[in-house]
Design a protein around this motif. Structure first.
Motif, PDB file in Angstrom:
ATOM      1  N   ALA A  15      10.384  -0.699   3.307  1.00 59.82           N
ATOM      2  CA  ALA A  15      10.229  -0.277   4.703  1.00 59.82           C
ATOM      3  C   ALA A  15      10.671   1.177   4.887  1.00 59.82           C
ATOM      4  CB  ALA A  15      11.028  -1.193   5.623  1.00 59.82           C
ATOM      5  N   ARG A  16      11.777   1.569   4.274  1.00 57.75           N
ATOM      6  CA  ARG A  16      12.234   2.968   4.367  1.00 57.75           C
ATOM      7  C   ARG A  16      11.206   3.909   3.766  1.00 57.75           C
ATOM      8  NH1 ARG A  16      17.580   1.157   2.908  1.00 57.75           N
ATOM      9  NH2 ARG A  16      17.029   1.621   0.757  1.00 57.75           N
ATOM     10  N   PHE A  17      10.657   3.528   2.618  1.00 53.36           N
ATOM     11  CA  PHE A  17       9.680   4.375   1.952  1.00 53.36           C
ATOM     12  C   PHE A  17       8.406   4.508   2.789  1.00 53.36           C
ATOM     13  CE2 PHE A  17       6.203   5.119  -1.049  1.00 53.36           C
ATOM     14  CZ  PHE A  17       6.646   6.299  -1.631  1.00 53.36           C
ATOM     15  N   VAL A  18       7.937   3.402   3.354  1.00 51.67           N
ATOM     16  CA  VAL A  18       6.734   3.437   4.179  1.00 51.67           C
ATOM     17  C   VAL A  18       6.968   4.302   5.419  1.00 51.67           C
ATOM     18  CG1 VAL A  18       5.226   2.017   5.645  1.00 51.67           C
ATOM     19  CG2 VAL A  18       5.786   1.272   3.326  1.00 51.67           C
ATOM     20  N   ARG A  19       8.138   4.179   6.041  1.00 54.73           N
ATOM     21  CA  ARG A  19       8.447   5.018   7.206  1.00 54.73           C
ATOM     22  C   ARG A  19       8.479   6.492   6.825  1.00 54.73           C
ATOM     23  NH1 ARG A  19      12.100   0.809   8.500  1.00 54.73           N
ATOM     24  NH2 ARG A  19      13.824   1.995   7.595  1.00 54.73           N
ATOM     25  N   PHE A  20       9.053   6.815   5.662  1.00 52.67           N
ATOM     26  CA  PHE A  20       9.096   8.196   5.192  1.00 52.67           C
ATOM     27  C   PHE A  20       7.676   8.732   5.003  1.00 52.67           C
ATOM     28  CE2 PHE A  20       9.206  11.435   1.911  1.00 52.67           C
ATOM     29  CZ  PHE A  20      10.241  12.253   2.345  1.00 52.67           C
ATOM     30  N   CYS A  21       6.823   7.959   4.342  1.00 56.12           N
ATOM     31  CA  CYS A  21       5.434   8.382   4.134  1.00 56.12           C
ATOM     32  C   CYS A  21       4.716   8.569   5.463  1.00 56.12           C
ATOM     33  CB  CYS A  21       4.685   7.372   3.265  1.00 56.12           C
ATOM     34  SG  CYS A  21       5.195   7.377   1.541  1.00 56.12           S
TER      35      CYS A  21
ATOM     36  N   ILE B  44      10.746  -4.340  -6.408  1.00 58.70           N
ATOM     37  CA  ILE B  44       9.685  -3.581  -5.750  1.00 58.70           C
ATOM     38  C   ILE B  44       9.752  -2.143  -6.257  1.00 58.70           C
ATOM     39  CG2 ILE B  44      10.937  -2.860  -3.676  1.00 58.70           C
ATOM     40  CD1 ILE B  44       8.123  -3.813  -2.305  1.00 58.70           C
ATOM     41  N   VAL B  45       8.584  -1.565  -6.481  1.00 58.82           N
ATOM     42  CA  VAL B  45       8.480  -0.215  -7.025  1.00 58.82           C
ATOM     43  C   VAL B  45       7.923   0.695  -5.926  1.00 58.82           C
ATOM     44  CG1 VAL B  45       7.339   1.224  -8.761  1.00 58.82           C
ATOM     45  CG2 VAL B  45       8.086  -1.083  -9.355  1.00 58.82           C
ATOM     46  N   THR B  46       8.624   1.809  -5.683  1.00 56.92           N
ATOM     47  CA  THR B  46       8.158   2.795  -4.708  1.00 56.92           C
ATOM     48  C   THR B  46       8.180   4.165  -5.361  1.00 56.92           C
ATOM     49  OG1 THR B  46      10.400   3.098  -3.837  1.00 56.92           O
ATOM     50  CG2 THR B  46       9.005   1.521  -2.691  1.00 56.92           C
ATOM     51  N   GLY B  47       7.237   5.000  -4.985  1.00 59.41           N
ATOM     52  CA  GLY B  47       7.229   6.352  -5.534  1.00 59.41           C
ATOM     53  C   GLY B  47       5.987   7.114  -5.130  1.00 59.41           C
ATOM     54  N   PHE B  48       5.917   8.338  -5.629  1.00 55.61           N
ATOM     55  CA  PHE B  48       4.811   9.228  -5.308  1.00 55.61           C
ATOM     56  C   PHE B  48       3.973   9.531  -6.539  1.00 55.61           C
ATOM     57  CE2 PHE B  48       8.113  10.333  -2.202  1.00 55.61           C
ATOM     58  CZ  PHE B  48       7.407  10.162  -1.026  1.00 55.61           C
ATOM     59  N   GLY B  49       2.716   9.772  -6.299  1.00 56.71           N
ATOM     60  CA  GLY B  49       1.795  10.194  -7.340  1.00 56.71           C
ATOM     61  C   GLY B  49       0.634  10.898  -6.665  1.00 56.71           C
ATOM     62  N   ARG B  50      -0.379  11.158  -7.429  1.00 51.74           N
ATOM     63  CA  ARG B  50      -1.575  11.778  -6.858  1.00 51.74           C
ATOM     64  C   ARG B  50      -2.801  10.949  -7.240  1.00 51.74           C
ATOM     65  NH1 ARG B  50       1.220  16.794  -7.863  1.00 51.74           N
ATOM     66  NH2 ARG B  50       1.423  17.880  -5.878  1.00 51.74           N
ATOM     67  N   VAL B  51      -3.737  10.878  -6.311  1.00 54.34           N
ATOM     68  CA  VAL B  51      -5.031  10.250  -6.558  1.00 54.34           C
ATOM     69  C   VAL B  51      -6.082  11.270  -6.135  1.00 54.34           C
ATOM     70  CG1 VAL B  51      -6.592   8.378  -5.935  1.00 54.34           C
ATOM     71  CG2 VAL B  51      -4.156   7.908  -6.219  1.00 54.34           C
ATOM     72  N   GLU B  52      -6.930  11.650  -7.085  1.00 52.93           N
ATOM     73  CA  GLU B  52      -7.928  12.695  -6.887  1.00 52.93           C
ATOM     74  C   GLU B  52      -7.286  13.989  -6.369  1.00 52.93           C
ATOM     75  OE1 GLU B  52     -11.604  11.689  -4.997  1.00 52.93           O
ATOM     76  OE2 GLU B  52     -11.565   9.659  -5.816  1.00 52.93           O
ATOM     77  N   GLY B  53      -6.075  14.282  -6.859  1.00 54.26           N
ATOM     78  CA  GLY B  53      -5.397  15.530  -6.536  1.00 54.26           C
ATOM     79  C   GLY B  53      -4.538  15.505  -5.295  1.00 54.26           C
ATOM     80  N   ARG B  54      -4.630  14.462  -4.482  1.00 49.08           N
ATOM     81  CA  ARG B  54      -3.853  14.392  -3.237  1.00 49.08           C
ATOM     82  C   ARG B  54      -2.668  13.448  -3.392  1.00 49.08           C
ATOM     83  NH1 ARG B  54      -6.019  16.201   1.488  1.00 49.08           N
ATOM     84  NH2 ARG B  54      -4.999  14.535   2.636  1.00 49.08           N
ATOM     85  N   THR B  55      -1.548  13.827  -2.809  1.00 51.88           N
ATOM     86  CA  THR B  55      -0.333  13.020  -2.877  1.00 51.88           C
ATOM     87  C   THR B  55      -0.527  11.702  -2.138  1.00 51.88           C
ATOM     88  OG1 THR B  55       1.076  14.984  -2.989  1.00 51.88           O
ATOM     89  CG2 THR B  55       2.108  12.949  -2.246  1.00 51.88           C
ATOM     90  N   VAL B  56      -0.081  10.619  -2.773  1.00 51.83           N
ATOM     91  CA  VAL B  56      -0.061   9.291  -2.151  1.00 51.83           C
ATOM     92  C   VAL B  56       1.274   8.637  -2.476  1.00 51.83           C
ATOM     93  CG1 VAL B  56      -2.563   8.929  -2.271  1.00 51.83           C
ATOM     94  CG2 VAL B  56      -1.119   8.127  -4.127  1.00 51.83           C
ATOM     95  N   GLY B  57       1.658   7.677  -1.657  1.00 52.91           N
ATOM     96  CA  GLY B  57       2.833   6.865  -1.933  1.00 52.91           C
ATOM     97  C   GLY B  57       2.390   5.534  -2.513  1.00 52.91           C
ATOM     98  N   PHE B  58       3.120   5.062  -3.504  1.00 52.03           N
ATOM     99  CA  PHE B  58       2.823   3.762  -4.104  1.00 52.03           C
ATOM    100  C   PHE B  58       3.917   2.775  -3.727  1.00 52.03           C
ATOM    101  CE2 PHE B  58       0.488   6.513  -7.045  1.00 52.03           C
ATOM    102  CZ  PHE B  58      -0.701   5.814  -7.210  1.00 52.03           C
ATOM    103  N   VAL B  59       3.521   1.579  -3.299  1.00 50.51           N
ATOM    104  CA  VAL B  59       4.435   0.469  -3.043  1.00 50.51           C
ATOM    105  C   VAL B  59       3.858  -0.729  -3.772  1.00 50.51           C
ATOM    106  CG1 VAL B  59       5.478  -1.036  -1.312  1.00 50.51           C
ATOM    107  CG2 VAL B  59       5.066   1.363  -0.767  1.00 50.51           C
ATOM    108  N   ALA B  60       4.654  -1.338  -4.656  1.00 50.14           N
ATOM    109  CA  ALA B  60       4.134  -2.447  -5.455  1.00 50.14           C
ATOM    110  C   ALA B  60       5.232  -3.441  -5.806  1.00 50.14           C
ATOM    111  CB  ALA B  60       3.507  -1.906  -6.742  1.00 50.14           C
ATOM    112  N   ASN B  61       4.902  -4.726  -5.731  1.00 49.67           N
ATOM    113  CA  ASN B  61       5.820  -5.757  -6.221  1.00 49.67           C
ATOM    114  C   ASN B  61       5.877  -5.670  -7.735  1.00 49.67           C
ATOM    115  OD1 ASN B  61       4.350  -6.890  -3.687  1.00 49.67           O
ATOM    116  ND2 ASN B  61       6.332  -7.905  -3.773  1.00 49.67           N
ATOM    117  N   GLN B  62       7.055  -5.896  -8.320  1.00 49.66           N
ATOM    118  CA  GLN B  62       7.246  -5.828  -9.769  1.00 49.66           C
ATOM    119  C   GLN B  62       7.407  -7.253 -10.321  1.00 49.66           C
ATOM    120  OE1 GLN B  62       6.851  -5.131 -12.739  1.00 49.66           O
ATOM    121  NE2 GLN B  62       7.936  -3.185 -12.917  1.00 49.66           N
ATOM    122  N   PRO B  63       6.360  -7.833 -10.908  1.00 49.60           N
ATOM    123  CA  PRO B  63       6.449  -9.193 -11.434  1.00 49.60           C
ATOM    124  C   PRO B  63       7.488  -9.365 -12.549  1.00 49.60           C
ATOM    125  CG  PRO B  63       4.158  -8.521 -11.230  1.00 49.60           C
ATOM    126  CD  PRO B  63       4.998  -7.307 -10.994  1.00 49.60           C
TER     127      PRO B  63
END
Length: 130
Positions: A109-115, A74-93
């Motif tokens: 779950a920890r990452f989602v709670r943090f966000c 599973i991949v977790t991290g931060f990025g921006r979409v249209e200039g605003r910070t978002v968190g990404f959560v994705a299964n890694q095939p």
């Protein structure tokens, strides 16, 4: 380590009551990226790297991954979409076909709670067997 901390702090609000940081976005949101049509293979049994999709969705391909070497399915991290910070959560095939195990579930779950604590929106990509 200090550069990585500076990069992370740039993505986070100053406190849990502050607004999400926003920067000017120079990337067009209306242009179509034709490479997305070729990202996912025709054969459902063939893996692909979900990080490629995240890099294409995030503004200017800027993605800050959290815990990259732990629970790699599973991949977790931060990025921006249209200039605003978002968190990404994705299964890694590419790792365990993206199947969630206990470590991956805890990581997500920890990452989602943090966000949630900072009111950071989450973008979720799911591709798992079954």
């Amino acid at each position: 380590a200090l550069l990585q901390m500076r990069r992370l702090m740039d993505l986070l609000p100053a406190s849990n009551t502050s607004e999400i940081p926003e920067i000017e976005c120079y990337q067009s949101v209306t242009d179509h990226d034709m490479s997305l049509d070729r990202l996912i293979p025709d054969n459902a049994n063939k893996p692909y790297d979900i990080k490629e999709l995240i890099l294409k969705v995030a503004d200017e391909g800027d993605f800050f991954e959290i815990q990259a070497s732990f629970a790699r399915n599973i991949v977790t991290g931060f990025g921006r979409v249209e200039g605003r910070t978002v968190g990404f959560v994705a299964n890694q095939p590419m790792v365990l076909a993206g199947v969630l195990d206990s470590d991956a579930s805890r990581k997500a779950a920890r990452f989602v709670r943090f966000c949630d604590c900072f009111s950071i929106p989450i973008v979720t990509f799911v591709d798992v067997p079954g």
